[in-house]
Motif scaffolding. Sequence first.
Motif, PDB file in Angstrom:
ATOM      1  N   ASN A  22      73.871  23.560  53.828  1.00 37.96           N
ATOM      2  CA  ASN A  22      75.052  23.862  53.256  1.00 37.96           C
ATOM      3  C   ASN A  22      75.648  24.356  52.867  1.00 37.96           C
ATOM      4  OD1 ASN A  22      74.608  23.439  56.656  1.00 37.96           O
ATOM      5  ND2 ASN A  22      75.011  21.164  56.287  1.00 37.96           N
ATOM      6  N   SER A  23      75.269  24.719  51.386  1.00 38.57           N
ATOM      7  CA  SER A  23      75.917  25.565  50.882  1.00 38.57           C
ATOM      8  C   SER A  23      75.735  27.211  50.276  1.00 38.57           C
ATOM      9  CB  SER A  23      75.244  24.356  49.250  1.00 38.57           C
ATOM     10  OG  SER A  23      75.712  24.767  48.006  1.00 38.57           O
ATOM     11  N   PRO A  24      76.567  27.193  50.109  1.00 35.33           N
ATOM     12  CA  PRO A  24      76.490  29.309  49.140  1.00 35.33           C
ATOM     13  C   PRO A  24      74.994  29.123  48.067  1.00 35.33           C
ATOM     14  CG  PRO A  24      78.702  28.266  48.949  1.00 35.33           C
ATOM     15  CD  PRO A  24      77.853  26.854  49.415  1.00 35.33           C
ATOM     16  N   ILE A  25      75.352  27.626  47.583  1.00 35.34           N
ATOM     17  CA  ILE A  25      74.227  27.678  46.059  1.00 35.34           C
ATOM     18  C   ILE A  25      73.464  27.066  46.098  1.00 35.34           C
ATOM     19  CG2 ILE A  25      74.785  27.282  43.181  1.00 35.34           C
ATOM     20  CD1 ILE A  25      78.040  27.241  43.766  1.00 35.34           C
ATOM     21  N   LYS A  26      72.549  27.958  45.328  1.00 34.60           N
ATOM     22  CA  LYS A  26      70.860  27.128  45.223  1.00 34.60           C
ATOM     23  C   LYS A  26      70.888  26.518  44.157  1.00 34.60           C
ATOM     24  CE  LYS A  26      70.320  28.853  49.987  1.00 34.60           C
ATOM     25  NZ  LYS A  26      71.295  27.791  50.630  1.00 34.60           N
ATOM     26  N   VAL A  27      70.231  25.545  44.469  1.00 32.10           N
ATOM     27  CA  VAL A  27      69.664  24.817  42.856  1.00 32.10           C
ATOM     28  C   VAL A  27      68.583  25.449  42.181  1.00 32.10           C
ATOM     29  CG1 VAL A  27      68.835  22.787  42.549  1.00 32.10           C
ATOM     30  CG2 VAL A  27      70.319  22.867  43.833  1.00 32.10           C
ATOM     31  N   VAL A  28      68.609  25.887  40.986  1.00 32.24           N
ATOM     32  CA  VAL A  28      67.544  26.344  40.082  1.00 32.24           C
ATOM     33  C   VAL A  28      67.593  24.800  39.521  1.00 32.24           C
ATOM     34  CG1 VAL A  28      67.104  27.832  38.277  1.00 32.24           C
ATOM     35  CG2 VAL A  28      68.830  28.723  40.529  1.00 32.24           C
ATOM     36  N   ASN A  29      66.546  24.583  38.831  1.00 31.64           N
ATOM     37  CA  ASN A  29      66.212  23.602  38.067  1.00 31.64           C
ATOM     38  C   ASN A  29      64.712  23.333  37.792  1.00 31.64           C
ATOM     39  OD1 ASN A  29      65.007  22.060  40.217  1.00 31.64           O
ATOM     40  ND2 ASN A  29      66.177  20.641  40.281  1.00 31.64           N
ATOM     41  N   TYR A  30      64.380  23.105  36.630  1.00 32.11           N
ATOM     42  CA  TYR A  30      62.886  22.820  36.341  1.00 32.11           C
ATOM     43  C   TYR A  30      63.056  20.989  35.809  1.00 32.11           C
ATOM     44  CZ  TYR A  30      58.091  24.048  35.625  1.00 32.11           C
ATOM     45  OH  TYR A  30      57.052  23.562  36.002  1.00 32.11           O
ATOM     46  N   ASN A  31      62.365  20.490  36.295  1.00 33.76           N
ATOM     47  CA  ASN A  31      62.140  18.983  35.741  1.00 33.76           C
ATOM     48  C   ASN A  31      60.923  18.735  34.931  1.00 33.76           C
ATOM     49  OD1 ASN A  31      64.580  17.886  37.624  1.00 33.76           O
ATOM     50  ND2 ASN A  31      63.006  18.114  39.070  1.00 33.76           N
ATOM     51  N   ALA A  32      61.609  18.875  33.496  1.00 40.30           N
ATOM     52  CA  ALA A  32      60.875  18.868  32.468  1.00 40.30           C
ATOM     53  C   ALA A  32      60.974  19.324  31.145  1.00 40.30           C
ATOM     54  CB  ALA A  32      59.601  20.096  32.656  1.00 40.30           C
ATOM     55  N   VAL A  33      60.229  18.667  30.212  1.00 35.07           N
ATOM     56  CA  VAL A  33      61.016  18.672  29.201  1.00 35.07           C
ATOM     57  C   VAL A  33      61.575  19.738  28.786  1.00 35.07           C
ATOM     58  CG1 VAL A  33      60.252  17.905  26.259  1.00 35.07           C
ATOM     59  CG2 VAL A  33      59.900  17.068  27.819  1.00 35.07           C
ATOM     60  N   GLY A  34      62.735  20.213  28.345  1.00 39.18           N
ATOM     61  CA  GLY A  34      63.384  21.687  28.406  1.00 39.18           C
ATOM     62  C   GLY A  34      63.996  22.322  29.744  1.00 39.18           C
ATOM     63  N   GLY A  35      64.395  20.999  31.161  1.00 39.97           N
ATOM     64  CA  GLY A  35      65.627  21.089  31.821  1.00 39.97           C
ATOM     65  C   GLY A  35      65.112  22.674  32.107  1.00 39.97           C
ATOM     66  N   SER A  36      66.520  23.494  32.512  1.00 43.51           N
ATOM     67  CA  SER A  36      66.516  24.989  33.109  1.00 43.51           C
ATOM     68  C   SER A  36      66.115  25.771  32.560  1.00 43.51           C
ATOM     69  CB  SER A  36      66.888  24.713  34.391  1.00 43.51           C
ATOM     70  OG  SER A  36      67.377  23.552  35.061  1.00 43.51           O
ATOM     71  N   THR A  37      65.936  25.431  30.938  1.00 41.34           N
ATOM     72  CA  THR A  37      65.797  26.540  29.751  1.00 41.34           C
ATOM     73  C   THR A  37      63.897  26.934  29.964  1.00 41.34           C
ATOM     74  OG1 THR A  37      67.177  24.717  28.591  1.00 41.34           O
ATOM     75  CG2 THR A  37      66.067  26.358  27.595  1.00 41.34           C
ATOM     76  N   VAL A  38      63.453  26.188  30.718  1.00 39.48           N
ATOM     77  CA  VAL A  38      61.853  25.939  31.095  1.00 39.48           C
ATOM     78  C   VAL A  38      62.158  27.031  32.099  1.00 39.48           C
ATOM     79  CG1 VAL A  38      60.028  25.738  31.608  1.00 39.48           C
ATOM     80  CG2 VAL A  38      61.344  24.139  30.303  1.00 39.48           C
ATOM     81  N   MET A  39      62.758  26.997  32.648  1.00 42.45           N
ATOM     82  CA  MET A  39      63.110  28.367  33.560  1.00 42.45           C
ATOM     83  C   MET A  39      63.591  29.297  33.761  1.00 42.45           C
ATOM     84  SD  MET A  39      62.282  28.824  36.730  1.00 42.45           S
ATOM     85  CE  MET A  39      62.030  27.471  37.865  1.00 42.45           C
ATOM     86  N   TYR A  40      64.696  29.101  32.866  1.00 38.24           N
ATOM     87  CA  TYR A  40      64.845  30.672  32.707  1.00 38.24           C
ATOM     88  C   TYR A  40      64.037  31.127  31.135  1.00 38.24           C
ATOM     89  CZ  TYR A  40      68.855  29.043  35.548  1.00 38.24           C
ATOM     90  OH  TYR A  40      69.850  29.016  36.669  1.00 38.24           O
ATOM     91  N   THR A  41      63.944  31.009  30.347  1.00 33.32           N
ATOM     92  CA  THR A  41      63.048  31.494  29.115  1.00 33.32           C
ATOM     93  C   THR A  41      61.899  31.310  29.657  1.00 33.32           C
ATOM     94  OG1 THR A  41      63.098  29.446  28.345  1.00 33.32           O
ATOM     95  CG2 THR A  41      65.266  30.438  27.203  1.00 33.32           C
ATOM     96  N   ALA A  42      61.144  30.928  30.466  1.00 36.57           N
ATOM     97  CA  ALA A  42      59.279  31.185  30.747  1.00 36.57           C
ATOM     98  C   ALA A  42      59.199  32.891  31.105  1.00 36.57           C
ATOM     99  CB  ALA A  42      59.269  30.431  32.390  1.00 36.57           C
TER     100      ALA A  42
END
Length: 91
Positions: free
Chosen positions: A71-91
Motif C-alpha cells: 500500500n505504499s507508493p515507495i518501494k524499500v531499497v535496503n541491503y542487510n550487510a556490513v555497509g548497508g544500502s551502500t553495498v546495494m548502490y555501489t555494487a
Amino acid sequence: LIIGAGASGAAVAWSLAETKMHILCLEQGGWMNPAEYPSTGRDWEAKFFGEWSSRPNVRGRPEDYPVNDDNSPIKVVNYNAVGGSTVMYTA
C-alpha cells in the motif's frame, strides 16, 4: 552505539574514533566480498532479479526480513550487510 555501518554510520564512527570514546557499531548481516558484486560479471543485470534484488522479499537472504509495501507508493531499497544500502548502490 551506532546502529548500521552504512555510509552515515561508518562516517559517524570514524569521526568519533579520535574522541577516545568507546564505540560500538551494530550491523544486521555479514561482510560482503567485493569480488562477488554484480558489477564484476557480465550478468550483472540479471542478478538484480534474484540474489542482488533491491527488495528483501525477492532477495531472501538469511539476514533479510519481509517488508510489506503493498500500500505504499515507495518501494524499500535496503541491503542487510556490513555497509548497508551502500553495498546495494555501489555494487
